[in-house]
Design an enzyme around this catalytic site. Structure first.
Site, PDB file in Angstrom:
ATOM      1  N   SER A  51       0.849  -1.186   0.000  1.00 30.94           N
ATOM      2  CA  SER A  51       0.000   0.000   0.000  1.00 30.94           C
ATOM      3  C   SER A  51       0.880   1.229   0.000  1.00 30.94           C
ATOM      4  O   SER A  51       1.979   1.218   0.579  1.00 30.94           O
ATOM      5  CB  SER A  51      -0.899   0.023   1.244  1.00 30.94           C
ATOM      6  OG  SER A  51      -1.555   1.280   1.379  1.00 30.94           O
ATOM      7  N   TYR A  80      -2.374  -0.679   9.911  1.00 29.72           N
ATOM      8  CA  TYR A  80      -2.335  -1.059   8.494  1.00 29.72           C
ATOM      9  C   TYR A  80      -1.039  -0.583   7.843  1.00 29.72           C
ATOM     10  O   TYR A  80      -0.342  -1.363   7.185  1.00 29.72           O
ATOM     11  CB  TYR A  80      -3.542  -0.454   7.786  1.00 29.72           C
ATOM     12  CG  TYR A  80      -3.664  -0.799   6.325  1.00 29.72           C
ATOM     13  CD1 TYR A  80      -4.120  -2.044   5.921  1.00 29.72           C
ATOM     14  CD2 TYR A  80      -3.345   0.141   5.339  1.00 29.72           C
ATOM     15  CE1 TYR A  80      -4.256  -2.357   4.580  1.00 29.72           C
ATOM     16  CE2 TYR A  80      -3.475  -0.167   3.996  1.00 29.72           C
ATOM     17  CZ  TYR A  80      -3.922  -1.420   3.620  1.00 29.72           C
ATOM     18  OH  TYR A  80      -4.050  -1.733   2.284  1.00 29.72           O
TER      19      TYR A  80
END
Length: 262
Positions: free
Chosen positions: A142, A155
């Site tokens: 990501s 995350y």
């Protein structure tokens, strides 16, 4: 060789293949001639893919947080389907919370999938690829791994760990002909993205993502659109192909310029 044939004869393992980016990766690889072992914790999505690509996609359930289950599946795949040439780590979870409110369980669950799962799969397949002297591993990470995000500490940290792990693995196995790269998406139109939006007008929510949000220190997306899962899948397909034969330990951002590559 045409794009539809460039992966002919190769066998790929894809985790998190039941929906979103993982599903798009299966379409991209199978559409280029690869046979795909599509895995997911939820059987429904991968079973549908197996029916769509009868004879080319094999569906299996897999919990990437379970190292024994990963090793068992990889061993079975190599015994019954053939040697794995490609592995794509897509399985991931997102827990949105300020750090002060983040529970130990949420933190651990995030790392269990996003980091430990990548380790379990990559360790298992890279051992075998290195013995054969070829192979390609891609981890879908990501852009949050490279820039701070409010409410996304677990995350972002888990994805950053997965990126660095993949690069270190790539350094270790490069002399054995195995390439390891990461693809780092930005906002992509998946269930995970929609899960961060409040119920209501999806078009308005998407527009806010494109425009950015100064209150949470988020820039907009310079290219003016949220990514489609196929945008990420095409980047993965490139990295596992011979067109990327001299690329390893690379982190390819596919975010429309959202992070300004900070």
């Amino acid at each position: 060789m045409s794009a539809e044939q460039e992966l002919t004869g190769r066998l790929a393992l894809v985790t998190g293949a039941g929906r979103g980016i993982g599903e798009a990766v299966v379409h991209a690889l199978a559409g280029r001639g690869a046979r795909v072992l599509a895995t997911d914790l939820d059987a429904e999505g991968v079973t549908a893919l197996e029916k769509t690509y009868e004879g080319r996609v094999t569906a299996r359930t897999l919990d990437v947080t379970d190292p024994a289950a990963v090793e068992e599946l990889v061993e079975e795949a190599e015994r019954t389907l053939g040697p794995l040439d490609i592995a794509v780590n897509v399985a991931g979870v997102l827990r949105v919370s300020p750090v002060a409110d983040l529970s130990d369980e949420e933190w651990a669950a995030t790392f269990a999938v996003n980091t430990h799962g990548v380790f379990h799969v990559s360790r298992s397949v890279s051992r075998r690829m290195a013995e054969r002297g070829s192979g390609s591993i891609v981890t879908v990470a990501s852009n949050a791994a490279g820039i701070p995000r409010t409410g996304m500490a677990a995350y972002a940290a888990s994805k950053a760990a997965a990126v660095m792990f993949t690069r270190c693995l790539g350094l270790e196995v490069a002399p054995r002909g195995v390439r390891c790269n990461t693809v780092s998406p930005g906002s992509t139109l998946t269930d995970m993205q929609r899960g961060m939006w409040t119920a209501g007008d999806e078009e308005a929510a998407a527009r806010r993502v494109v425009e950015g949000d100064p209150s949470t220190y988020r820039t907009g997306i310079p290219l003016g659109r949220i990514a489609d899962p196929s945008d990420i899948a095409d980047a993965v397909a490139f990295l596992v192909s011979d067109r990327a034969r001299h690329i390893t330990m690379h982190d390819l951002y596919v975010d429309g310029g959202a992070t300004l590559r900070a």
